[in-house]
Design a protein around this motif. Sequence first.
Motif, mmCIF file in Angstrom:
data_model
loop_
_atom_site.group_PDB
_atom_site.id
_atom_site.type_symbol
_atom_site.label_atom_id
_atom_site.label_comp_id
_atom_site.label_asym_id
_atom_site.label_seq_id
_atom_site.Cartn_x
_atom_site.Cartn_y
_atom_site.Cartn_z
ATOM 1 N N ALA A 51 -60.765 23.026 16.257
ATOM 2 C CA ALA A 51 -59.685 22.792 15.280
ATOM 3 C C ALA A 51 -58.443 22.229 15.979
ATOM 4 O O ALA A 51 -57.774 21.332 15.454
ATOM 5 N N ALA A 52 -58.136 22.734 17.170
ATOM 6 C CA ALA A 52 -56.974 22.231 17.919
ATOM 7 C C ALA A 52 -57.191 20.779 18.347
ATOM 8 O O ALA A 52 -56.248 19.973 18.313
ATOM 9 N N VAL A 53 -58.410 20.439 18.732
ATOM 10 C CA VAL A 53 -58.714 19.045 19.089
ATOM 11 C C VAL A 53 -58.547 18.149 17.869
ATOM 12 O O VAL A 53 -57.973 17.052 17.956
ATOM 13 N N LEU A 54 -59.023 18.607 16.710
ATOM 14 C CA LEU A 54 -58.824 17.831 15.475
ATOM 15 C C LEU A 54 -57.336 17.638 15.177
ATOM 16 O O LEU A 54 -56.907 16.543 14.798
ATOM 17 N N ALA A 55 -56.544 18.690 15.363
ATOM 18 C CA ALA A 55 -55.101 18.590 15.119
ATOM 19 C C ALA A 55 -54.457 17.583 16.077
ATOM 20 O O ALA A 55 -53.589 16.798 15.677
ATOM 21 N N ALA A 56 -54.878 17.599 17.329
ATOM 22 C CA ALA A 56 -54.342 16.645 18.306
ATOM 23 C C ALA A 56 -54.713 15.217 17.927
ATOM 24 O O ALA A 56 -53.888 14.294 18.026
ATOM 25 N N ILE A 57 -55.943 15.022 17.473
ATOM 26 C CA ILE A 57 -56.368 13.691 17.023
ATOM 27 C C ILE A 57 -55.519 13.252 15.833
ATOM 28 O O ILE A 57 -55.102 12.093 15.754
ATOM 29 N N GLY A 58 -55.239 14.176 14.923
ATOM 30 C CA GLY A 58 -54.383 13.860 13.777
ATOM 31 C C GLY A 58 -52.992 13.416 14.202
ATOM 32 O O GLY A 58 -52.421 12.488 13.625
ATOM 33 N N GLU A 59 -52.440 14.044 15.230
ATOM 34 C CA GLU A 59 -51.116 13.656 15.733
ATOM 35 C C GLU A 59 -51.142 12.253 16.328
ATOM 36 O O GLU A 59 -50.246 11.449 16.097
ATOM 37 N N VAL A 60 -52.177 11.975 17.117
ATOM 38 C CA VAL A 60 -52.292 10.647 17.726
ATOM 39 C C VAL A 60 -52.415 9.586 16.643
ATOM 40 O O VAL A 60 -51.762 8.533 16.708
ATOM 41 N N ILE A 61 -53.232 9.857 15.644
ATOM 42 C CA ILE A 61 -53.390 8.915 14.531
ATOM 43 C C ILE A 61 -52.048 8.684 13.847
ATOM 44 O O ILE A 61 -51.659 7.547 13.578
ATOM 45 N N GLU A 62 -51.350 9.772 13.566
ATOM 46 C CA GLU A 62 -50.084 9.661 12.830
ATOM 47 C C GLU A 62 -49.060 8.801 13.579
ATOM 48 O O GLU A 62 -48.396 7.961 12.976
ATOM 49 N N PHE A 63 -48.944 9.004 14.872
ATOM 50 C CA PHE A 63 -47.910 8.290 15.609
ATOM 51 C C PHE A 63 -48.308 6.882 16.038
ATOM 52 O O PHE A 63 -47.453 6.084 16.368
ATOM 53 N N SER A 64 -49.583 6.566 16.012
ATOM 54 C CA SER A 64 -49.990 5.242 16.484
ATOM 55 C C SER A 64 -50.217 4.212 15.386
ATOM 56 O O SER A 64 -50.093 3.020 15.635
ATOM 57 N N LEU A 65 -50.539 4.641 14.184
ATOM 58 C CA LEU A 65 -50.905 3.668 13.158
ATOM 59 C C LEU A 65 -49.743 2.790 12.702
ATOM 60 O O LEU A 65 -49.947 1.624 12.374
ATOM 61 N N GLY A 66 -48.537 3.312 12.669
ATOM 62 C CA GLY A 66 -47.387 2.479 12.291
ATOM 63 C C GLY A 66 -47.235 1.301 13.228
ATOM 64 O O GLY A 66 -47.056 0.154 12.805
ATOM 65 N N GLY A 67 -47.338 1.565 14.513
ATOM 66 C CA GLY A 67 -47.248 0.497 15.503
ATOM 67 C C GLY A 67 -48.409 -0.474 15.431
ATOM 68 O O GLY A 67 -48.238 -1.688 15.557
ATOM 69 N N ARG A 68 -49.599 0.055 15.204
ATOM 70 C CA ARG A 68 -50.777 -0.828 15.109
ATOM 71 C C ARG A 68 -50.665 -1.771 13.920
ATOM 72 O O ARG A 68 -50.992 -2.939 14.024
ATOM 73 N N TYR A 69 -50.240 -1.240 12.792
ATOM 74 C CA TYR A 69 -50.124 -2.090 11.611
ATOM 75 C C TYR A 69 -48.992 -3.100 11.770
ATOM 76 O O TYR A 69 -49.094 -4.216 11.266
ATOM 77 N N ALA A 70 -47.922 -2.720 12.451
ATOM 78 C CA ALA A 70 -46.840 -3.680 12.702
ATOM 79 C C ALA A 70 -47.379 -4.851 13.514
ATOM 80 O O ALA A 70 -47.083 -6.015 13.221
ATOM 81 N N ARG A 71 -48.188 -4.558 14.516
ATOM 82 C CA ARG A 71 -48.773 -5.632 15.326
ATOM 83 C C ARG A 71 -49.815 -6.413 14.538
ATOM 84 O O ARG A 71 -49.950 -7.617 14.694
ATOM 85 N N LYS A 72 -50.549 -5.726 13.664
ATOM 86 C CA LYS A 72 -51.547 -6.394 12.832
ATOM 87 C C LYS A 72 -50.887 -7.403 11.892
ATOM 88 O O LYS A 72 -51.472 -8.432 11.570
ATOM 89 N N TYR A 73 -49.667 -7.128 11.472
ATOM 90 C CA TYR A 73 -48.947 -8.022 10.574
ATOM 91 C C TYR A 73 -48.088 -9.037 11.330
ATOM 92 O O TYR A 73 -47.111 -9.543 10.812
ATOM 93 N N GLY A 74 -48.453 -9.317 12.563
ATOM 94 C CA GLY A 74 -47.825 -10.378 13.322
ATOM 95 C C GLY A 74 -46.713 -9.937 14.253
ATOM 96 O O GLY A 74 -46.039 -10.774 14.847
ATOM 97 N N GLY A 75 -46.503 -8.671 14.377
ATOM 98 C CA GLY A 75 -45.430 -8.178 15.228
ATOM 99 C C GLY A 75 -45.816 -8.133 16.693
ATOM 100 O O GLY A 75 -46.988 -8.172 17.059
ATOM 101 N N SER A 76 -44.812 -8.025 17.505
ATOM 102 C CA SER A 76 -45.006 -7.936 18.949
ATOM 103 C C SER A 76 -45.268 -6.479 19.342
ATOM 104 O O SER A 76 -45.187 -5.566 18.518
ATOM 105 N N ARG A 77 -45.552 -6.286 20.599
ATOM 106 C CA ARG A 77 -45.701 -4.930 21.129
ATOM 107 C C ARG A 77 -44.386 -4.170 20.957
ATOM 108 O O ARG A 77 -44.380 -2.976 20.654
ATOM 109 N N ARG A 78 -43.296 -4.868 21.113
ATOM 110 C CA ARG A 78 -41.975 -4.267 20.928
ATOM 111 C C ARG A 78 -41.812 -3.764 19.495
ATOM 112 O O ARG A 78 -41.269 -2.685 19.265
ATOM 113 N N ALA A 79 -42.277 -4.542 18.516
ATOM 114 C CA ALA A 79 -42.194 -4.121 17.114
ATOM 115 C C ALA A 79 -43.055 -2.886 16.873
ATOM 116 O O ALA A 79 -42.686 -2.009 16.084
ATOM 117 N N GLY A 80 -44.195 -2.802 17.545
ATOM 118 C CA GLY A 80 -45.047 -1.618 17.429
ATOM 119 C C GLY A 80 -44.331 -0.364 17.897
ATOM 120 O O GLY A 80 -44.360 0.678 17.241
#
Length: 168
Positions: A51-80
Amino acid sequence: MPYALLVAAQLFGLVLVPFGLPGTWVQVAALGVYGWTSGFATIGWPTIIFAAVLAAIGEVIEFSLGGRYARKYGGSRRAGWGAIIGGIVGAIAGVPVPVIGSVIGAFVGAFAGAAIFELTLTKDWRNPELGSAVRVGWGAFLGRLVAVAAKSAVAVAIAALALVSALR
């Protein structure tokens, strides 16, 4: 009675997740307390660790997807990075607004962070590419939305694991 408290804690954790609060960790803590109070008869350490591993995965997902989608929509690494930082700052700044402040703050912060960080790459400040920055900000906003949905799914999985394991 202890099972009813576990159910209540799991539901409480599920409610916290969309608000950007550590609901998955509340669920894991409740699972650990339930295991400890029952002498680890039905809930063992492997279940709690999983359960703790699942929670950690959830945190990583939460904090990384905003940056990934910013880059997916043409943004730079800085925008991510701007989306990630903006989402965190927005969530913290929104806390004083009751109930939904942190949620709105995280979404607005991700959008603004990605857009502003993307604008800092503009070489000609007299003619900035606002359309591009807004598109990148929109990507960060969508990423935050997907992140909340994904972390909510992880929270549901933790709740199911906890409740089914406690019934054994």
